[in-house]
Design an enzyme around this catalytic site. Sequence first.
Site, PDB file in Angstrom:
ATOM      1  CB  ALA A  22      30.980 -40.936 -20.093  1.00 13.10           C
ATOM      2  CB  ALA A  23      30.759 -36.224 -17.114  1.00 13.96           C
ATOM      3  CB  ALA A  24      34.420 -34.957 -21.209  1.00 13.18           C
ATOM      4  CB  SER A  25      36.059 -30.204 -20.438  1.00 14.42           C
ATOM      5  OG  SER A  25      36.433 -30.589 -21.752  1.00 14.42           O
ATOM      6  CD  GLN A  28      26.358 -34.070 -17.597  1.00 11.06           C
ATOM      7  OE1 GLN A  28      27.315 -33.565 -16.997  1.00 11.06           O
ATOM      8  NE2 GLN A  28      25.199 -34.317 -17.007  1.00 11.06           N
ATOM      9  CE  LYS A  43      29.987 -35.329 -27.062  1.00 12.48           C
ATOM     10  NZ  LYS A  43      31.071 -35.649 -28.005  1.00 12.48           N
ATOM     11  CG  ASP A 180      40.190 -37.117 -28.323  1.00 15.04           C
ATOM     12  OD1 ASP A 180      41.315 -37.249 -27.805  1.00 15.04           O
ATOM     13  OD2 ASP A 180      39.199 -36.719 -27.699  1.00 15.04           O
TER      14      ASP A 180
END
Length: 215
Positions: A22-25, A28, A43, A180
């Site tokens: 998975a990857a986010a801003s 990842q 992470k 979140d």
Amino acid sequence: IAEDFGHDPGEIFEHIDPQPLAAASIAQVHAARLRTGEDVVVKVQRPTVGEFVHRDLSTMAWLAPHLVGRIPVAALANPPALVELFAETIVEELDFRLEAANMLDIARVLRDLEQTAYVVPRPHPELVTRRVLVMERLSGFNLDDVAGMQGAGIDTEAVVRTGMIAFMEGAMIHGIFHGDLHGGNLFVLPDGRTALLDFGIVARLSRERRMAFLR
């Protein structure tokens, strides 16, 4: 990883999948296996994200006072205060040591509430730095895969009920909750328990705010 741990990742990991799960801003996540044979996820913060965040915050802090009274939405809030709050939140997210502490706090609350249907991945304390967080690997169904869960005999209504009760009890009784909470940060294990991910934002309520929430 090499910079934060101070030596070659091969001394710690038997394997790290170069393709992220998975990857986010900000970061990842990669599947990996420790030299002990344990499957984990790693992470990893993007190397330049801290620089970009601080640069953007400086721009926002300069701009916010000029928005007061100038646009309709600014009348509903205090732009400088919003920027300050956002800065506090995002700076905390950039320190994975705080995220690991949040994981332990939430796990402790769920244990105290006897919420055994919620699972928090176990972080490896000796493998946590400001920019790297190694934790237990869990796998299961995406939260929106209702057909898959029901096909596996999972009570999907119980999954939703567990999440609601755990969230409300955590907030009202202990004054702490995952800040979140969306489908991307939840998945359901084959045994029907729900795994909770990404603890960069965890909110804490004072006694007065808990009472206001209850009222």
